[in-house]
Scaffold this motif. Sequence first.
Motif, PDB file in Angstrom:
ATOM      1  N   VAL A 143       0.827  -1.211   0.000  1.00  0.00           N
ATOM      2  CA  VAL A 143       0.000   0.000   0.000  1.00  0.00           C
ATOM      3  C   VAL A 143       0.865   1.268   0.000  1.00  0.00           C
ATOM      4  CG1 VAL A 143      -1.985  -1.130   1.088  1.00  0.00           C
ATOM      5  CG2 VAL A 143      -0.291   0.032   2.539  1.00  0.00           C
ATOM      6  N   TYR A 144       2.159   1.085   0.211  1.00  0.00           N
ATOM      7  CA  TYR A 144       3.129   2.192   0.100  1.00  0.00           C
ATOM      8  C   TYR A 144       4.046   1.975  -1.108  1.00  0.00           C
ATOM      9  CZ  TYR A 144       2.261   3.353   5.064  1.00  0.00           C
ATOM     10  OH  TYR A 144       1.706   3.711   6.282  1.00  0.00           O
ATOM     11  N   ALA A 145       3.673   1.085  -2.008  1.00  0.00           N
ATOM     12  CA  ALA A 145       4.545   0.698  -3.124  1.00  0.00           C
ATOM     13  C   ALA A 145       5.864   0.122  -2.618  1.00  0.00           C
ATOM     14  CB  ALA A 145       4.797   1.883  -4.058  1.00  0.00           C
ATOM     15  N   GLN A 146       5.822  -0.595  -1.469  1.00  0.00           N
ATOM     16  CA  GLN A 146       7.003  -1.241  -0.880  1.00  0.00           C
ATOM     17  C   GLN A 146       6.609  -2.696  -0.593  1.00  0.00           C
ATOM     18  OE1 GLN A 146      10.090   0.396   0.371  1.00  0.00           O
ATOM     19  NE2 GLN A 146       9.445   2.108  -0.901  1.00  0.00           N
ATOM     20  N   PRO A 147       6.466  -3.522  -1.643  1.00  0.00           N
ATOM     21  CA  PRO A 147       5.855  -4.842  -1.463  1.00  0.00           C
ATOM     22  C   PRO A 147       6.663  -5.826  -0.622  1.00  0.00           C
ATOM     23  CG  PRO A 147       6.618  -4.529  -3.721  1.00  0.00           C
ATOM     24  CD  PRO A 147       6.759  -3.204  -3.037  1.00  0.00           C
ATOM     25  N   ARG A 148       7.942  -5.528  -0.324  1.00  0.00           N
ATOM     26  CA  ARG A 148       8.742  -6.443   0.517  1.00  0.00           C
ATOM     27  C   ARG A 148       8.685  -6.043   1.991  1.00  0.00           C
ATOM     28  NH1 ARG A 148       7.927 -10.231  -1.657  1.00  0.00           N
ATOM     29  NH2 ARG A 148       8.839 -11.127   0.196  1.00  0.00           N
ATOM     30  N   HIS A 149       7.814  -5.097   2.343  1.00  0.00           N
ATOM     31  CA  HIS A 149       7.731  -4.628   3.730  1.00  0.00           C
ATOM     32  C   HIS A 149       6.326  -4.851   4.288  1.00  0.00           C
ATOM     33  CE1 HIS A 149      11.561  -2.301   4.187  1.00  0.00           C
ATOM     34  NE2 HIS A 149      11.548  -2.474   2.884  1.00  0.00           N
ATOM     35  N   LEU A 150       6.210  -4.721   5.598  1.00  0.00           N
ATOM     36  CA  LEU A 150       4.893  -4.612   6.232  1.00  0.00           C
ATOM     37  C   LEU A 150       4.994  -3.626   7.381  1.00  0.00           C
ATOM     38  CD1 LEU A 150       4.967  -6.343   9.117  1.00  0.00           C
ATOM     39  CD2 LEU A 150       4.655  -8.268   7.587  1.00  0.00           C
ATOM     40  N   ARG A 151       3.843  -3.081   7.784  1.00  0.00           N
ATOM     41  CA  ARG A 151       3.849  -2.094   8.871  1.00  0.00           C
ATOM     42  C   ARG A 151       3.353  -2.730  10.155  1.00  0.00           C
ATOM     43  NH1 ARG A 151       0.315   3.375   8.520  1.00  0.00           N
ATOM     44  NH2 ARG A 151      -1.146   2.321   9.915  1.00  0.00           N
ATOM     45  N   LEU A 152       4.115  -2.482  11.233  1.00  0.00           N
ATOM     46  CA  LEU A 152       3.694  -2.890  12.572  1.00  0.00           C
ATOM     47  C   LEU A 152       3.327  -1.622  13.353  1.00  0.00           C
ATOM     48  CD1 LEU A 152       6.522  -5.447  13.467  1.00  0.00           C
ATOM     49  CD2 LEU A 152       4.125  -5.986  12.993  1.00  0.00           C
ATOM     50  N   GLY A 153       2.294  -1.718  14.188  1.00  0.00           N
ATOM     51  CA  GLY A 153       1.901  -0.578  15.024  1.00  0.00           C
ATOM     52  C   GLY A 153       1.936  -0.996  16.478  1.00  0.00           C
ATOM     53  N   PHE A 154       2.458  -0.101  17.336  1.00  0.00           N
ATOM     54  CA  PHE A 154       2.604  -0.503  18.744  1.00  0.00           C
ATOM     55  C   PHE A 154       2.140   0.602  19.698  1.00  0.00           C
ATOM     56  CE2 PHE A 154       6.591   1.841  18.534  1.00  0.00           C
ATOM     57  CZ  PHE A 154       7.040   1.590  17.240  1.00  0.00           C
ATOM     58  N   GLY A 155       1.039   1.264  19.323  1.00  0.00           N
ATOM     59  CA  GLY A 155       0.498   2.321  20.186  1.00  0.00           C
ATOM     60  C   GLY A 155      -0.750   1.903  20.930  1.00  0.00           C
ATOM     61  N   ARG A 156      -1.094   0.610  20.823  1.00  0.00           N
ATOM     62  CA  ARG A 156      -2.340   0.162  21.459  1.00  0.00           C
ATOM     63  C   ARG A 156      -2.061  -0.640  22.732  1.00  0.00           C
ATOM     64  NH1 ARG A 156      -6.720  -0.157  17.609  1.00  0.00           N
ATOM     65  NH2 ARG A 156      -6.542   1.747  16.383  1.00  0.00           N
ATOM     66  N   ALA A 157      -3.013  -0.588  23.667  1.00  0.00           N
ATOM     67  CA  ALA A 157      -2.816  -1.246  24.962  1.00  0.00           C
ATOM     68  C   ALA A 157      -2.775  -2.769  24.839  1.00  0.00           C
ATOM     69  CB  ALA A 157      -3.926  -0.830  25.915  1.00  0.00           C
ATOM     70  N   ASN A 158      -3.474  -3.324  23.832  1.00  0.00           N
ATOM     71  CA  ASN A 158      -3.507  -4.795  23.748  1.00  0.00           C
ATOM     72  C   ASN A 158      -2.387  -5.368  22.872  1.00  0.00           C
ATOM     73  OD1 ASN A 158      -4.361  -4.162  21.225  1.00  0.00           O
ATOM     74  ND2 ASN A 158      -6.335  -5.217  21.344  1.00  0.00           N
ATOM     75  N   LEU A 159      -1.303  -4.609  22.712  1.00  0.00           N
ATOM     76  CA  LEU A 159      -0.185  -5.112  21.897  1.00  0.00           C
ATOM     77  C   LEU A 159       0.344  -6.475  22.379  1.00  0.00           C
ATOM     78  CD1 LEU A 159       2.377  -3.902  19.809  1.00  0.00           C
ATOM     79  CD2 LEU A 159       3.416  -4.626  21.952  1.00  0.00           C
ATOM     80  N   PRO A 160       0.492  -6.704  23.715  1.00  0.00           N
ATOM     81  CA  PRO A 160       1.007  -8.015  24.136  1.00  0.00           C
ATOM     82  C   PRO A 160       0.127  -9.172  23.644  1.00  0.00           C
ATOM     83  CG  PRO A 160       1.105  -6.461  25.970  1.00  0.00           C
ATOM     84  CD  PRO A 160       0.345  -5.778  24.863  1.00  0.00           C
ATOM     85  N   GLN A 161      -1.199  -9.004  23.699  1.00  0.00           N
ATOM     86  CA  GLN A 161      -2.100 -10.068  23.221  1.00  0.00           C
ATOM     87  C   GLN A 161      -1.961 -10.267  21.709  1.00  0.00           C
ATOM     88  OE1 GLN A 161      -2.727  -7.824  25.616  1.00  0.00           O
ATOM     89  NE2 GLN A 161      -4.857  -7.929  26.276  1.00  0.00           N
ATOM     90  N   ALA A 162      -1.837  -9.164  20.990  1.00  0.00           N
ATOM     91  CA  ALA A 162      -1.714  -9.272  19.524  1.00  0.00           C
ATOM     92  C   ALA A 162      -0.425 -10.004  19.157  1.00  0.00           C
ATOM     93  CB  ALA A 162      -1.759  -7.884  18.900  1.00  0.00           C
ATOM     94  N   LEU A 163       0.662  -9.693  19.864  1.00  0.00           N
ATOM     95  CA  LEU A 163       1.939 -10.361  19.567  1.00  0.00           C
ATOM     96  C   LEU A 163       1.875 -11.846  19.924  1.00  0.00           C
ATOM     97  CD1 LEU A 163       4.699  -7.851  20.756  1.00  0.00           C
ATOM     98  CD2 LEU A 163       4.073  -8.436  18.404  1.00  0.00           C
ATOM     99  N   GLU A 164       1.236 -12.128  21.049  1.00  0.00           N
ATOM    100  CA  GLU A 164       1.125 -13.526  21.485  1.00  0.00           C
ATOM    101  C   GLU A 164       0.323 -14.336  20.456  1.00  0.00           C
ATOM    102  OE1 GLU A 164      -0.299 -13.873  25.513  1.00  0.00           O
ATOM    103  OE2 GLU A 164      -0.688 -16.008  25.233  1.00  0.00           O
ATOM    104  N   ARG A 165      -0.769 -13.728  19.985  1.00  0.00           N
ATOM    105  CA  ARG A 165      -1.608 -14.401  18.982  1.00  0.00           C
ATOM    106  C   ARG A 165      -0.803 -14.640  17.696  1.00  0.00           C
ATOM    107  NH1 ARG A 165      -7.165 -13.743  17.514  1.00  0.00           N
ATOM    108  NH2 ARG A 165      -7.594 -13.437  19.712  1.00  0.00           N
ATOM    109  N   LEU A 166      -0.037 -13.628  17.287  1.00  0.00           N
ATOM    110  CA  LEU A 166       0.727 -13.756  16.041  1.00  0.00           C
ATOM    111  C   LEU A 166       1.837 -14.800  16.200  1.00  0.00           C
ATOM    112  CD1 LEU A 166       1.166 -12.829  13.148  1.00  0.00           C
ATOM    113  CD2 LEU A 166       2.542 -10.922  14.010  1.00  0.00           C
ATOM    114  N   ASP A 167       2.487 -14.795  17.360  1.00  0.00           N
ATOM    115  CA  ASP A 167       3.527 -15.791  17.629  1.00  0.00           C
ATOM    116  C   ASP A 167       2.951 -17.203  17.524  1.00  0.00           C
ATOM    117  OD1 ASP A 167       6.169 -14.974  18.042  1.00  0.00           O
ATOM    118  OD2 ASP A 167       5.728 -14.186  20.037  1.00  0.00           O
ATOM    119  N   GLY A 168       1.793 -17.407  18.155  1.00  0.00           N
ATOM    120  CA  GLY A 168       1.149 -18.727  18.129  1.00  0.00           C
ATOM    121  C   GLY A 168       0.828 -19.135  16.699  1.00  0.00           C
TER     122      GLY A 168
END
Length: 371
Positions: free
Chosen positions: A339-364
Amino acid sequence: MQIEPFAIERFYERWEFRAELMLSSSDCEALTVADLLGLEPDAAERLHALHLGYTEVPGSQELRSAVAGRYERADPADILTVAAAEEGIFVAYHALLGPGDHVVVETPCYGSAIEVARSTGAAVSLWQRRYEDDWAHDLDALQRLLRPDTRLIYINSPHNPTGTHMPTATFERIIDLARERSIVVFSDEVYRGLEHDPADALPAACDAYEHAISLGTVSKAYGLPGLRIGWLASRDRALLDRIRELKLYTTICSSAPSELLVALALRHAEELVERSRQLVLQNLPLVHAFVERRGQLLEWVRPSAGPIGFPRVAGQFDVERWCEQTAERASVLLLPGAVYAQPRHLRLGFGRANLPQALERLDGYLDAQPD
Ligand SMILES: Cc1ncc(COP(=O)(O)O)c(C=O)c1O
Protein backbone atom coordinates in the motif's frame (compact mmCIF):
# COMPACT_ATOMS: atom_id res chain seq x y z
CA MET A 1 -10.65 15.43 -10.81
CA GLN A 2 -8.98 12.10 -11.42
CA ILE A 3 -7.49 10.34 -8.41
CA GLU A 4 -6.05 6.88 -7.77
CA PRO A 5 -7.68 4.68 -5.10
CA PHE A 6 -6.20 5.31 -1.64
CA ALA A 7 -4.46 1.97 -1.06
CA ILE A 8 -3.83 2.30 2.72
CA GLU A 9 -7.35 3.38 3.57
CA ARG A 10 -8.89 0.86 1.19
CA PHE A 11 -7.04 -1.95 2.97
CA TYR A 12 -8.19 -0.75 6.38
CA GLU A 13 -11.72 -0.14 5.15
CA ARG A 14 -11.81 -3.83 4.24
CA TRP A 15 -10.10 -5.27 7.33
CA GLU A 16 -9.98 -2.91 10.30
CA PHE A 17 -13.35 -3.83 11.76
CA ARG A 18 -13.12 -7.51 10.85
CA ALA A 19 -9.87 -8.46 12.57
CA GLU A 20 -9.96 -8.78 16.34
CA LEU A 21 -6.43 -7.61 17.15
CA MET A 22 -4.88 -4.56 15.52
CA LEU A 23 -1.11 -4.79 15.16
CA SER A 24 -0.46 -2.12 12.56
CA SER A 25 -2.38 1.00 13.56
CA SER A 26 -0.73 4.39 13.40
CA ASP A 27 -2.90 5.88 16.13
CA CYS A 28 -2.43 5.42 19.85
CA GLU A 29 -4.93 3.95 22.30
CA ALA A 30 -8.10 6.05 22.07
CA LEU A 31 -9.73 7.90 24.95
CA THR A 32 -13.46 7.92 25.77
CA VAL A 33 -15.70 10.98 25.96
CA ALA A 34 -15.85 10.39 29.72
CA ASP A 35 -12.03 10.48 29.92
CA LEU A 36 -12.03 13.90 28.27
CA LEU A 37 -14.92 15.30 30.27
CA GLY A 38 -13.13 14.28 33.45
CA LEU A 39 -10.28 16.68 32.63
CA GLU A 40 -12.11 19.84 33.73
CA PRO A 41 -14.90 20.23 36.32
CA ASP A 42 -17.39 22.13 34.10
CA ALA A 43 -16.71 20.21 30.88
CA ALA A 44 -19.75 17.87 30.99
CA GLU A 45 -22.07 20.78 31.69
CA ARG A 46 -20.61 22.79 28.80
CA LEU A 47 -21.05 19.87 26.42
CA HIS A 48 -24.68 19.38 27.46
CA ALA A 49 -25.44 23.05 26.98
CA LEU A 50 -23.64 23.28 23.62
CA HIS A 51 -25.63 24.87 20.81
CA LEU A 52 -25.45 22.63 17.72
CA GLY A 53 -25.45 25.38 15.12
CA TYR A 54 -22.82 25.98 12.47
CA THR A 55 -19.46 27.01 13.86
CA GLU A 56 -16.88 29.58 12.70
CA VAL A 57 -15.30 28.68 9.36
CA PRO A 58 -11.63 28.72 10.51
CA GLY A 59 -12.52 27.02 13.81
CA SER A 60 -13.88 28.41 17.08
CA GLN A 61 -11.80 31.06 18.83
CA GLU A 62 -11.43 28.69 21.79
CA LEU A 63 -10.09 25.89 19.59
CA ARG A 64 -7.74 28.08 17.56
CA SER A 65 -6.32 29.58 20.75
CA ALA A 66 -5.70 26.11 22.14
CA VAL A 67 -4.01 25.03 18.87
CA ALA A 68 -1.91 28.21 18.62
CA GLY A 69 -0.69 27.49 22.15
CA ARG A 70 1.08 24.40 20.79
CA TYR A 71 3.45 26.62 18.72
CA GLU A 72 6.10 29.20 19.58
CA ARG A 73 5.10 31.84 17.05
CA ALA A 74 1.48 31.22 16.00
CA ASP A 75 -1.55 33.39 16.80
CA PRO A 76 -5.11 32.05 16.61
CA ALA A 77 -5.33 33.86 13.23
CA ASP A 78 -2.52 31.60 11.94
CA ILE A 79 -4.66 28.49 12.43
CA LEU A 80 -7.25 26.92 10.12
CA THR A 81 -9.00 23.90 11.57
CA VAL A 82 -10.03 21.05 9.27
CA ALA A 83 -11.82 17.70 9.48
CA ALA A 84 -8.60 15.97 10.59
CA ALA A 85 -5.28 15.88 8.76
CA GLU A 86 -6.75 14.17 5.73
CA GLU A 87 -8.92 17.18 4.86
CA GLY A 88 -5.90 19.40 5.55
CA ILE A 89 -3.86 17.65 2.84
CA PHE A 90 -6.75 17.77 0.40
CA VAL A 91 -7.70 21.43 0.76
CA ALA A 92 -4.13 22.69 1.03
CA TYR A 93 -2.94 20.86 -2.08
CA HIS A 94 -5.99 21.76 -4.15
CA ALA A 95 -5.86 25.39 -3.08
CA LEU A 96 -2.15 25.81 -3.75
CA LEU A 97 -1.32 23.50 -6.67
CA GLY A 98 -2.42 22.96 -10.25
CA PRO A 99 -1.19 22.14 -13.74
CA GLY A 100 2.18 23.80 -14.39
CA ASP A 101 3.28 23.39 -10.75
CA HIS A 102 5.79 20.91 -9.41
CA VAL A 103 5.80 19.21 -6.00
CA VAL A 104 8.41 17.11 -4.21
CA VAL A 105 7.09 14.46 -1.81
CA GLU A 106 9.21 12.59 0.74
CA THR A 107 8.41 8.94 0.26
CA PRO A 108 7.44 6.23 1.24
CA CYS A 109 4.59 8.18 2.76
CA TYR A 110 0.94 8.36 3.69
CA GLY A 111 -0.65 7.85 0.27
CA SER A 112 -2.65 11.06 0.00
CA ALA A 113 0.56 13.10 0.12
CA ILE A 114 1.29 11.76 -3.38
CA GLU A 115 -2.09 11.00 -4.91
CA VAL A 116 -3.88 14.19 -3.91
CA ALA A 117 -0.90 16.14 -5.28
CA ARG A 118 -1.19 14.28 -8.60
CA SER A 119 -4.94 14.88 -8.68
CA THR A 120 -4.35 18.65 -8.79
CA GLY A 121 -2.61 18.25 -12.18
CA ALA A 122 0.76 19.22 -10.69
CA ALA A 123 3.90 17.25 -11.62
CA VAL A 124 5.06 15.17 -8.64
CA SER A 125 8.63 14.02 -7.92
CA LEU A 126 9.31 11.48 -5.23
CA TRP A 127 12.14 12.11 -2.78
CA GLN A 128 12.79 8.44 -2.11
CA ARG A 129 14.19 7.10 1.17
CA ARG A 130 15.47 3.53 1.19
CA TYR A 131 15.66 0.71 3.71
CA GLU A 132 19.12 -0.21 2.33
CA ASP A 133 20.34 3.24 3.50
CA ASP A 134 18.68 2.89 6.91
CA TRP A 135 15.96 5.24 5.62
CA ALA A 136 18.49 8.12 5.46
CA HIS A 137 17.44 11.49 3.96
CA ASP A 138 19.57 12.16 0.86
CA LEU A 139 19.76 15.96 0.68
CA ASP A 140 21.74 15.95 -2.58
CA ALA A 141 18.95 13.92 -4.16
CA LEU A 142 16.39 16.43 -2.87
CA GLN A 143 18.35 19.33 -4.29
CA ARG A 144 18.54 17.62 -7.68
CA LEU A 145 14.73 17.30 -7.72
CA LEU A 146 14.05 21.01 -7.20
CA ARG A 147 13.01 22.95 -10.31
CA PRO A 148 12.12 26.57 -11.09
CA ASP A 149 8.42 25.61 -10.98
CA THR A 150 8.63 23.70 -7.66
CA ARG A 151 5.91 25.16 -5.44
CA LEU A 152 5.80 22.81 -2.48
CA ILE A 153 7.86 20.21 -0.61
CA TYR A 154 6.01 17.65 1.53
CA ILE A 155 7.96 16.31 4.53
CA ASN A 156 6.85 14.12 7.43
CA SER A 157 8.51 13.62 10.81
CA PRO A 158 8.00 11.52 12.93
CA HIS A 159 7.61 9.43 9.84
CA ASN A 160 4.87 7.16 8.55
CA PRO A 161 5.66 4.33 7.84
CA THR A 162 9.30 3.95 8.99
CA GLY A 163 8.93 5.28 12.56
CA THR A 164 12.10 7.35 12.15
CA HIS A 165 12.63 11.04 12.84
CA MET A 166 14.30 13.63 10.65
CA PRO A 167 17.63 14.92 12.02
CA THR A 168 17.56 18.64 12.91
CA ALA A 169 20.36 19.49 10.47
CA THR A 170 18.38 17.87 7.62
CA PHE A 171 15.25 19.81 8.56
CA GLU A 172 17.21 23.07 8.67
CA ARG A 173 18.77 22.40 5.27
CA ILE A 174 15.33 21.74 3.75
CA ILE A 175 14.04 25.02 5.18
CA ASP A 176 17.09 26.85 3.71
CA LEU A 177 16.59 25.26 0.28
CA ALA A 178 12.90 26.22 0.36
CA ARG A 179 13.51 29.76 1.62
CA GLU A 180 16.09 30.46 -1.11
CA ARG A 181 13.44 29.56 -3.70
CA SER A 182 10.23 30.70 -1.90
CA ILE A 183 8.91 27.14 -1.92
CA VAL A 184 6.16 26.23 0.56
CA VAL A 185 7.18 23.54 3.05
CA PHE A 186 4.16 21.40 3.90
CA SER A 187 5.24 19.66 7.08
CA ASP A 188 3.11 16.73 8.16
CA GLU A 189 3.56 16.75 11.93
CA VAL A 190 0.70 14.46 12.87
CA TYR A 191 2.97 12.34 15.13
CA ARG A 192 4.55 15.35 16.81
CA GLY A 193 5.25 14.70 20.49
CA LEU A 194 5.80 10.96 19.95
CA GLU A 195 9.58 11.17 19.51
CA HIS A 196 10.84 8.36 21.73
CA ASP A 197 13.53 10.70 23.02
CA PRO A 198 11.99 14.18 23.40
CA ALA A 199 15.42 15.65 22.54
CA ASP A 200 14.84 14.47 18.94
CA ALA A 201 11.78 16.71 18.49
CA LEU A 202 12.10 19.20 15.62
CA PRO A 203 10.81 22.74 15.76
CA ALA A 204 7.39 23.04 14.13
CA ALA A 205 7.92 24.10 10.53
CA CYS A 206 5.48 27.02 10.91
CA ASP A 207 7.73 28.38 13.68
CA ALA A 208 10.90 27.86 11.67
CA TYR A 209 9.85 29.29 8.29
CA GLU A 210 7.36 31.98 7.29
CA HIS A 211 6.12 30.06 4.21
CA ALA A 212 5.72 26.71 5.94
CA ILE A 213 2.46 25.01 6.83
CA SER A 214 2.44 22.66 9.81
CA LEU A 215 -0.20 19.94 9.60
CA GLY A 216 -1.51 18.75 12.98
CA THR A 217 -4.26 16.47 14.23
CA VAL A 218 -5.59 14.91 17.42
CA SER A 219 -5.85 11.52 15.69
CA LYS A 220 -2.45 10.08 16.63
CA ALA A 221 -0.55 11.37 19.69
CA TYR A 222 -3.77 12.42 21.46
CA GLY A 223 -5.71 9.19 20.88
CA LEU A 224 -8.75 11.05 19.49
CA PRO A 225 -9.14 10.04 15.81
CA GLY A 226 -12.91 9.75 16.18
CA LEU A 227 -13.25 13.49 16.79
CA ARG A 228 -11.98 14.19 13.23
CA ILE A 229 -10.26 17.48 14.00
CA GLY A 230 -6.94 18.62 12.60
CA TRP A 231 -5.42 21.96 11.66
CA LEU A 232 -3.08 23.86 9.38
CA ALA A 233 -0.79 26.38 11.08
CA SER A 234 1.06 29.01 9.06
CA ARG A 235 2.29 32.56 9.48
CA ASP A 236 1.62 33.06 5.75
CA ARG A 237 -1.98 34.24 6.07
CA ALA A 238 -2.40 34.65 2.31
CA LEU A 239 -1.78 30.90 1.95
CA LEU A 240 -4.25 30.09 4.72
CA ASP A 241 -6.87 32.37 3.11
CA ARG A 242 -6.63 30.48 -0.18
CA ILE A 243 -7.05 27.19 1.66
CA ARG A 244 -10.00 28.51 3.71
CA GLU A 245 -11.76 29.48 0.47
CA LEU A 246 -11.61 25.84 -0.61
CA LYS A 247 -12.76 24.55 2.78
CA LEU A 248 -16.03 26.39 2.09
CA TYR A 249 -16.62 23.71 -0.57
CA THR A 250 -15.66 20.71 1.58
CA THR A 251 -16.81 20.93 5.21
CA ILE A 252 -17.46 24.71 5.71
CA CYS A 253 -16.82 24.41 9.42
CA SER A 254 -16.08 21.77 12.04
CA SER A 255 -18.40 19.70 14.23
CA ALA A 256 -19.33 21.77 17.30
CA PRO A 257 -19.01 18.92 19.88
CA SER A 258 -15.64 17.96 18.41
CA GLU A 259 -14.40 21.54 18.60
CA LEU A 260 -15.33 21.74 22.27
CA LEU A 261 -13.76 18.37 23.11
CA VAL A 262 -10.56 19.04 21.16
CA ALA A 263 -10.06 22.48 22.73
CA LEU A 264 -10.47 20.74 26.09
CA ALA A 265 -7.97 18.03 25.15
CA LEU A 266 -5.40 20.53 23.89
CA ARG A 267 -5.48 22.41 27.18
CA HIS A 268 -4.20 19.12 28.64
CA ALA A 269 -1.93 18.29 25.73
CA GLU A 270 1.20 17.46 27.73
CA GLU A 271 -0.63 14.89 29.83
CA LEU A 272 -2.43 13.23 26.89
CA VAL A 273 0.60 13.05 24.59
CA GLU A 274 2.79 11.75 27.41
CA ARG A 275 0.25 8.97 28.06
CA SER A 276 0.56 7.88 24.42
CA ARG A 277 4.35 8.23 24.38
CA GLN A 278 4.69 6.09 27.51
CA LEU A 279 2.55 3.36 25.93
CA VAL A 280 4.72 3.44 22.82
CA LEU A 281 7.90 3.23 24.95
CA GLN A 282 6.46 0.34 26.95
CA ASN A 283 5.42 -1.58 23.80
CA LEU A 284 8.48 -0.95 21.62
CA PRO A 285 10.81 -3.40 23.45
CA LEU A 286 8.13 -6.12 23.12
CA VAL A 287 7.70 -5.60 19.41
CA HIS A 288 11.46 -5.28 18.90
CA ALA A 289 11.98 -8.60 20.72
CA PHE A 290 9.34 -10.10 18.42
CA VAL A 291 11.15 -8.83 15.30
CA GLU A 292 14.43 -10.26 16.61
CA ARG A 293 12.79 -13.58 17.50
CA ARG A 294 11.39 -13.75 13.95
CA GLY A 295 14.73 -12.78 12.40
CA GLN A 296 14.27 -15.40 9.65
CA LEU A 297 11.17 -13.51 8.52
CA LEU A 298 11.62 -9.85 9.55
CA GLU A 299 14.34 -7.26 9.93
CA TRP A 300 13.93 -3.54 10.57
CA VAL A 301 15.46 -0.22 11.43
CA ARG A 302 14.35 0.04 15.05
CA PRO A 303 11.87 2.95 15.22
CA SER A 304 12.90 6.11 17.05
CA ALA A 305 9.70 8.16 16.78
CA GLY A 306 5.98 7.47 16.57
CA PRO A 307 3.92 4.30 17.07
CA ILE A 308 4.84 2.39 13.88
CA GLY A 309 7.74 0.59 12.21
CA PHE A 310 8.28 -0.86 8.76
CA PRO A 311 10.16 -4.20 8.74
CA ARG A 312 11.39 -5.86 5.58
CA VAL A 313 10.06 -9.35 5.00
CA ALA A 314 12.41 -12.15 3.91
CA GLY A 315 11.40 -14.68 1.25
CA GLN A 316 9.69 -14.42 -2.08
CA PHE A 317 6.04 -14.90 -1.09
CA ASP A 318 3.26 -12.34 -1.65
CA VAL A 319 3.35 -10.25 1.54
CA GLU A 320 -0.03 -8.65 0.86
CA ARG A 321 -1.74 -12.02 0.50
CA TRP A 322 0.08 -13.24 3.61
CA CYS A 323 -1.19 -10.23 5.65
CA GLU A 324 -4.74 -10.96 4.45
CA GLN A 325 -4.39 -14.60 5.46
CA THR A 326 -3.08 -13.56 8.88
CA ALA A 327 -6.12 -11.33 9.30
CA GLU A 328 -8.47 -14.10 8.18
CA ARG A 329 -6.90 -16.98 10.12
CA ALA A 330 -5.38 -15.35 13.22
CA SER A 331 -7.55 -12.21 13.30
CA VAL A 332 -4.40 -10.11 13.70
CA LEU A 333 -4.14 -7.11 11.39
CA LEU A 334 -0.81 -6.20 9.77
CA LEU A 335 -0.51 -3.64 6.98
CA PRO A 336 1.20 -4.84 3.78
CA GLY A 337 3.91 -2.54 2.44
CA ALA A 338 2.37 -2.81 -1.04
CA VAL A 339 0.00 0.00 0.00
CA TYR A 340 3.13 2.19 0.10
CA ALA A 341 4.55 0.70 -3.12
CA GLN A 342 7.00 -1.24 -0.88
CA PRO A 343 5.85 -4.84 -1.46
CA ARG A 344 8.74 -6.44 0.52
CA HIS A 345 7.73 -4.63 3.73
CA LEU A 346 4.89 -4.61 6.23
CA ARG A 347 3.85 -2.09 8.87
CA LEU A 348 3.69 -2.89 12.57
CA GLY A 349 1.90 -0.58 15.02
CA PHE A 350 2.60 -0.50 18.74
CA GLY A 351 0.50 2.32 20.19
CA ARG A 352 -2.34 0.16 21.46
CA ALA A 353 -2.82 -1.25 24.96
CA ASN A 354 -3.51 -4.80 23.75
CA LEU A 355 -0.19 -5.11 21.90
CA PRO A 356 1.01 -8.02 24.14
CA GLN A 357 -2.10 -10.07 23.22
CA ALA A 358 -1.71 -9.27 19.52
CA LEU A 359 1.94 -10.36 19.57
CA GLU A 360 1.13 -13.53 21.49
CA ARG A 361 -1.61 -14.40 18.98
CA LEU A 362 0.73 -13.76 16.04
CA ASP A 363 3.53 -15.79 17.63
CA GLY A 364 1.15 -18.73 18.13
CA TYR A 365 -0.05 -18.48 14.54
CA LEU A 366 3.51 -18.34 13.16
CA ASP A 367 4.61 -21.29 15.32
CA ALA A 368 1.78 -23.35 13.86
CA GLN A 369 2.84 -22.63 10.25
CA PRO A 370 4.75 -25.27 8.29
CA ASP A 371 8.31 -24.03 7.55
C1 LIG B 1 1.40 10.99 7.98
C2 LIG B 1 -0.09 11.09 8.07
N1 LIG B 1 -0.70 12.21 7.65
C3 LIG B 1 -2.04 12.36 7.73
C4 LIG B 1 -2.84 11.35 8.23
C5 LIG B 1 -4.34 11.55 8.33
O1 LIG B 1 -4.71 11.72 9.68
P1 LIG B 1 -6.19 12.02 10.18
O2 LIG B 1 -6.75 10.74 10.70
O3 LIG B 1 -6.04 13.06 11.26
O4 LIG B 1 -6.96 12.52 9.02
C6 LIG B 1 -2.26 10.15 8.65
C7 LIG B 1 -3.09 9.03 9.14
O5 LIG B 1 -2.67 7.90 9.23
C8 LIG B 1 -0.85 10.03 8.59
O6 LIG B 1 -0.22 8.92 9.01
